[in-house]
Write a protein that holds these residues in place. Structure first.
Motif, PDB file in Angstrom:
ATOM      1  N   UNK A 490       0.808  -1.212   0.000  1.00 32.49           N
ATOM      2  CA  UNK A 490       0.000   0.000   0.000  1.00 32.49           C
ATOM      3  C   UNK A 490       0.848   1.272   0.000  1.00 32.49           C
ATOM      4  N   UNK A 491       2.043   1.206   0.555  1.00 35.26           N
ATOM      5  CA  UNK A 491       2.891   2.397   0.629  1.00 35.26           C
ATOM      6  C   UNK A 491       4.348   1.970   0.438  1.00 35.26           C
ATOM      7  N   UNK A 492       4.798   1.838  -0.819  1.00 36.19           N
ATOM      8  CA  UNK A 492       6.164   1.363  -1.086  1.00 36.19           C
ATOM      9  C   UNK A 492       7.223   2.323  -0.556  1.00 36.19           C
ATOM     10  N   UNK A 493       8.478   1.878  -0.603  1.00 40.73           N
ATOM     11  CA  UNK A 493       9.588   2.666  -0.057  1.00 40.73           C
ATOM     12  C   UNK A 493       9.710   4.031  -0.726  1.00 40.73           C
ATOM     13  N   UNK A 494       9.463   4.103  -2.036  1.00 43.03           N
ATOM     14  CA  UNK A 494       9.591   5.391  -2.736  1.00 43.03           C
ATOM     15  C   UNK A 494       8.619   6.412  -2.145  1.00 43.03           C
ATOM     16  N   UNK A 495       7.382   5.984  -1.881  1.00 37.28           N
ATOM     17  CA  UNK A 495       6.407   6.898  -1.278  1.00 37.28           C
ATOM     18  C   UNK A 495       6.785   7.226   0.162  1.00 37.28           C
ATOM     19  N   UNK A 496       7.330   6.267   0.882  1.00 38.62           N
ATOM     20  CA  UNK A 496       7.743   6.518   2.260  1.00 38.62           C
ATOM     21  C   UNK A 496       8.881   7.540   2.323  1.00 38.62           C
ATOM     22  N   UNK A 497       9.789   7.469   1.347  1.00 37.18           N
ATOM     23  CA  UNK A 497      10.879   8.460   1.319  1.00 37.18           C
ATOM     24  C   UNK A 497      10.328   9.861   1.061  1.00 37.18           C
ATOM     25  N   UNK A 498       9.343   9.956   0.153  1.00 37.34           N
ATOM     26  CA  UNK A 498       8.727  11.258  -0.100  1.00 37.34           C
ATOM     27  C   UNK A 498       8.122  11.823   1.179  1.00 37.34           C
ATOM     28  N   UNK A 499       7.403  10.990   1.907  1.00 40.44           N
ATOM     29  CA  UNK A 499       6.778  11.444   3.145  1.00 40.44           C
ATOM     30  C   UNK A 499       7.817  11.853   4.182  1.00 40.44           C
ATOM     31  N   UNK A 500       8.873  11.053   4.316  1.00 32.37           N
ATOM     32  CA  UNK A 500       9.904  11.383   5.299  1.00 32.37           C
ATOM     33  C   UNK A 500      10.603  12.684   4.950  1.00 32.37           C
ATOM     34  N   UNK A 501      10.892  12.879   3.655  1.00 31.47           N
ATOM     35  CA  UNK A 501      11.579  14.103   3.240  1.00 31.47           C
ATOM     36  C   UNK A 501      10.703  15.337   3.449  1.00 31.47           C
ATOM     37  N   UNK A 502       9.396  15.195   3.205  1.00 25.78           N
ATOM     38  CA  UNK A 502       8.503  16.353   3.298  1.00 25.78           C
ATOM     39  C   UNK A 502       8.110  16.678   4.725  1.00 25.78           C
ATOM     40  N   UNK A 503       8.034  15.652   5.598  1.00 21.27           N
ATOM     41  CA  UNK A 503       7.506  15.871   6.948  1.00 21.27           C
ATOM     42  C   UNK A 503       8.521  15.650   8.054  1.00 21.27           C
ATOM     43  N   UNK A 504       9.627  14.984   7.732  1.00 21.43           N
ATOM     44  CA  UNK A 504      10.596  14.627   8.765  1.00 21.43           C
ATOM     45  C   UNK A 504      10.192  13.427   9.587  1.00 21.43           C
ATOM     46  N   UNK A 505       9.086  12.791   9.246  1.00 22.49           N
ATOM     47  CA  UNK A 505       8.610  11.628  10.019  1.00 22.49           C
ATOM     48  C   UNK A 505       9.460  10.409   9.690  1.00 22.49           C
ATOM     49  N   UNK A 506       9.886   9.659  10.686  1.00 21.86           N
ATOM     50  CA  UNK A 506      10.702   8.465  10.437  1.00 21.86           C
ATOM     51  C   UNK A 506       9.828   7.257  10.088  1.00 21.86           C
TER      52      UNK A 506
END
Length: 957
Positions: A490-506
């Motif tokens: 549902x949320x591959x690594x590429x999307x997780x990296x986008x979220x981490x970069x935009x929000x700082x969430x680990x």
């Protein structure tokens, strides 16, 4: 107060030193706080696992008897402490089954491709909730993810859109005190009241992310604290933890000058391979016993380590039970595996799909006598009085399992609470939800595990930072270690990296999984002080199991390698050499093995024990070299026998060599089950026969058919009879006290299910009288010129209202077809039922039925006719027609026996057939190609080979 002044960090890969530092500082702070506050202290110790927290409390209590003012908590406990200080109620986590049920109506059939997929595959909705939990644990909300949605993948965009709807659901749950698993730490972070503890200590974690890490960072800003990290300062996960807490500059190693690092400590390491996971576990449990008995190592200082409980958890539990060693924490089994839960599953499947014939048969086979008919039950469960009432009615169907009932009752109470929320009323009142929720709740729930026991079975997550003197790491196979992670659908690594970069969430990434596995393994094994054994199952033909690529890393420099043999006798020698602990029978077998180094203290049994006579020949013949094949089963003429039992003739027909050892040499197979705690198969069969004899005799005394008995009543009666029988001399002490309650419940349920169906059928046959365990001596079933005398015991001989006889025999297995085959009887392989029939016909009795009865419970996935497969009758017309040929078969077998020709049975399936379970397999060399070919072609064995290939004509001796 600056972060550097508030937070101290100590690293050490050695858990003993780290644990000592923690306790030293904890009690120093405790004394200082009590002096400053006139006897009151408020200290908090946080650990990542229950096992580690229990260890810290035990060690603290050993140093001081009173721990007033010290609170030991897990991470959720720390969150609860924040809420308690702020006087805010803690939200309750709603079970995933309920979250999935309540979220499902928010999926639209005209929505995205992902929504349509989730509606078509409801099981996938649980995976979506796990992704939502990741997002919530990382501290993200729907508002924070909107800016990333347009750049995410198609599936990622749809997932984030659904995440917004999930948060709407949580917002509706919040006013009544419910949330998801992440609700508790998020609620703690939302409080504004400062953390009230004088000092806090965090021990044993290095990889925290998300809300729990944020809680530590907040504690570091508000109160003095110390992190005890079981790694080197440079490890990636530990570095991220320290950065989040603002303490990178203050980190220092706890290792004192001149101390020895764990990698250099003299830990004896070895690699052990075994033919199967079962052999691997057998050796491991006995290794623990040997260390305990031989070296005096307490069980609490040893452990079996696994990456995950499957597939080793059940094997370890079974092997430990055989030695009456309880597990310190039994692998938690889902309540859905309980018999009561399975019965409920079959019932609900049948009610949902009444047209399905197979499900109907399965449900009928397990239908309780006190349940109403299916039609009435379906109407009862569909009554429109709310989900809570329907769940309560489901719980009332299963009074036999308190844990299952308690789980369903709790779900009913939960439905009552949630039913008051107006927006959920339509969802909660839908009739089909009751069964689905009940089954999902039982899948999620697990039986309570005992807190104390001998054998510790620990996952690597439980073992990290835990000091152990000795340990065995099981399952070092490529498929099990390292565990291969898969990207989130549902949320591959590429999307997780986008979220981490935009929000700082680990957010956890699949790409980090392998490195994290290595750190986890190192941290778990760093606590082993004296000896570590790493074991794996070898690739074995029908299984693709390769050794783990990490074996070299696991064992260190120049490891000692051991291999447990596939050969059963050699395996015992290996276990003696490597473990040094065998049963009495195994020790004797090892002594008999060629080149054995086993020392027998008292060899007096050599001339007395029949076990020795069984294998003395083995010691001389157990060889696989071509020049040692000096015996193929021809022993010379023997004196004719006066009479035979059906089992003797059947054994002679199936395997003459096995008959020779058991019946002529009178060499009994070793009773290994005596040391296992289980009833041997023969003794269990005797127990079942005695219980059924008593049960049926009581009913025939009262004339069968006067009253029907429910299955539950039969079960209660059989439980009482079996319990009494187990105290009689024949059975007393043979069943382990640990296993007795479980086995008693299983035995009574199995026999009650059989008897309930059987008694109903006997009423249909109008059976009016019967004898049980009837002994018959010297019945002649041969021809006029060749008498064949039988002695036997009939399990039961019944008489119907017309005077016809019905002869029956109980079987513990479920496959009856071959045992009633006249063709197999002509081959000499399945003679028992045919001989019973021949004996009654030879005496001129009016035989109307010749039957076998299976006492084994049928499985859920049996064929459609499985419900009626508990009995099978022989074809009496075919039996009468075959009587001359059957006598011919018996004459041929007795000729072979009298001439001393005991050919081995050339079974090509080898270890995976009956030969693999034979107690005399060492002597016959059934798997040796040259021996097998010679036996098949030898002229003296032509008669037997003709029988085995369906021939029925007598061969010349």
């Amino acid at each position: 107060m600056t972060p550097a002044a508030a937070l101290a960090v100590e690293h050490d890969p050695d858990p003993r030193r780290l644990e000592t530092r923690l306790l030293d500082q904890l009690f120093a702070a405790h004394d200082a706080a009590r002096a400053h506050t006139y006897g009151l202290a408020d200290l908090v110790v946080v650990a990542p696992t229950r096992r580690l927290l229990d260890r810290l409390q035990e060690q603290a209590l050993e140093r001081r008897a009173a721990l007033a003012g010290i609170e030991f908590v897990l991470h959720d406990g720390l969150a609860a402490r924040f809420l308690r200080d702020a006087r805010h109620p803690a939200p309750r986590a709603l079970p995933p089954a309920w979250l999935a049920t309540l979220f499902a109506p928010r999926l639209r059939a005209d929505g995205s491709t992902l929504e349509r997929y989730l509606l078509a595959q409801p099981a996938a909705q649980r995976g979506l909730l796990a992704t939502f939990r990741d997002l919530r644990d990382s501290g993200l909300d729907a508002a924070a993810t909107r800016s990333v949605g347009a750049r995410a993948s198609e599936t990622g965009r749809a997932t984030l859109e659904l995440f917004g709807r999930f948060e709407e659901l949580l917002a509706e749950l919040a006013p009544i005190g419910f949330g998801d698993g992440a609700a508790l730490p998020r609620a703690a972070l939302a409080t504004t009241t400062p953390f009230a503890a004088h000092h806090w200590f965090h021990y044993g974690a290095y990889e925290l992310i998300g809300t729990h890490r944020a809680l530590l960072a907040r504690a570091a800003r508000e109160r003095p604290g110390t992190l005890f990290v079981p790694t080197e300062p440079g490890d990636r996960a530990a570095r991220a933890l320290l950065e989040a807490c603002g303490a990178t500059s203050s980190a220092r190693a706890a290792t004192s000058p001149g101390s020895t690092a764990p990698a250099a400590r003299m830990v004896q390491r070895s690699i052990r391979s075994a033919a199967t996971p079962t052999d691997e576990v057998r050796a491991a449990v006995r290794q623990l016993l040997a260390w305990h008995q031989r070296d005096g190592v307490p069980f609490r200082e040893m452990a079996l380590l696994v990456r995950a409980p499957d597939p080793y958890g059940a094997l370890v539990a079974a092997e430990a039970a055989l030695h009456d060693l309880p597990l310190a924490a039994t692998p938690r089994a889902s309540l859905a595996q309980r018999p009561a839960a399975r019965e409920l599953t079959w019932l609900l499947h049948h009610l949902a799909h009444p047209e399905d014939v197979l499900r109907a048969r399965t449900a009928r086979r397990h239908w309780h006598s006190d349940w109403p008919p299916a039609e009435s039950l379906a109407l009862e469960l569909a009554r429109d009085d709310g989900l809570a009432a329907r769940l309560a009615r489901l719980a009332a169907l299963l009074p036999s399992d308190p844990e299952v009932v308690a789980t369903l009752t709790a779900q009913a109470a939960l439905a009552t609470e949630l039913g008051g929320v107006k927006s959920f009323a339509a969802v909660l009142d839908r009739t089909e939800q009751a069964g689905l929720l009940a089954l999902a709740a039982l899948e999620e729930a697990s039986a309570a595990a005992p807190a104390a026991g001998a054998v510790q079975l620990l996952e690597l997550h439980q073992a990290r930072a835990l000091p152990l003197r000795r340990a065995l790491l099981l399952g070092a196979n490529e498929t099990l270690l390292p565990r291969r992670g898969e990207e989130d659908f549902f949320l591959p690594d590429a999307d997780r990296r986008l979220l981490s970069a935009a929000t700082g969430a680990p957010l956890a990434l699949h790409d980090d999984a392998l490195a994290d596995e290595r750190v986890l393994l190192d941290r778990a094994l760093a606590g082993v002080e004296e000896q570590l054994v790493v074991s794996y199952a070898r690739s074995n033909g029908d299984r693709e199991l390769a050794p783990s690529p990490w074996l070299a890393h696991l064992a260190g420099v120049a490891p000692r390698k051991e291999a447990l043999s596939r050969h059963p006798l050699r395996l015992l020698v290996d276990l003696h050499d490597q473990v040094g602990l065998l049963t009495e029978t195994e020790t004797r077998l090892c002594w008999l093995a060629p080149h054995s180094q086993v020392v027998v203290r008292d060899p007096a049994w050599i001339d007395q024990d029949p076990l020795t006579r069984a294998f003395l020949r083995l010691r001389a013949t157990e060889s696989y070299t071509p020049d040692a094949l000096d015996w193929d089963g021809v022993v010379g003429p023997l004196q004719p026998r006066e009479s035979y039992t059906p089992s003797e003739l059947e054994q002679l027909g199936r395997c003459p060599l096995q008959y020779f050892f058991a019946r002529e040499l009178r060499v009994l197979p070793p009773d290994d089950e005596r040391t296992s705690g289980e009833l041997p198969a023969a003794l269990k069969g005797s127990l079942f026969h005695r219980a059924l004899e008593q049960l049926y005799a009581a009913r025939f005394t009262a004339r069968l058919g006067t009253a029907e008995t429910s299955e539950s009543q039969l079960r209660a009666e059989l439980t009482a009879r079996l319990s009494a029988l187990l105290h009689e001399p024949d059975f007393a002490g043979r069943l382990s006290a640990t296993l007795a309650p479980l086995r008693l419940a299983t035995y009574s349920a199995t026999l009650a299910a059989f008897a309930f169906r059987d008694l109903a059928r006997l009423r249909e046959l109008r059976i009016v009288d019967g004898e049980f365990e009837r002994a018959e001596q010297r019945v002649d079933v041969g021809a006029d010129d060749w008498p064949i005398l039988l002695r036997m015991r009939l399990d039961r001989l019944l008489v119907d209202a017309d005077g016809g006889e019905w002869v029956g025999d109980y079987k513990s297995g479920g496959n009856l077809k071959s045992k009633a085959s006249v063709t197999q009887a002509l081959r000499g392989r399945e003679l028992q039922l045919a001989l019973y029939g021949m004996s009654r016909l030879a005496q001129g009795k009016p035989l109307k039925g010749l039957e076998l009865y299976s006492l084994a419970a049928a499985e859920e996935d049996d064929e459609a006719d499985a419900a009626e497969s508990y009995w099978l009758g022989a074809d009496l017309e075919k039996l009468r027609a075959a009587l001359p040929d059957l006598r011919d078969t018996l004459e041929q077998l007795m000729e072979l026996r009298d001439h001393g020709r005991f050919v081995l049975e050339p079974d090509s399936s080898g270890d995976h057939s009956a030969c693999g379970r034979c107690a005399y397999r060492f002597a016959c060399r059934h798997s040796h190609g040259a021996t097998r070919a010679r036996a098949e072609l030898a002229p003296e064995f032509a008669t037997y080979q003709a029988l085995a290939r369906k021939g029925a004509r007598k061969a010349t001796p």
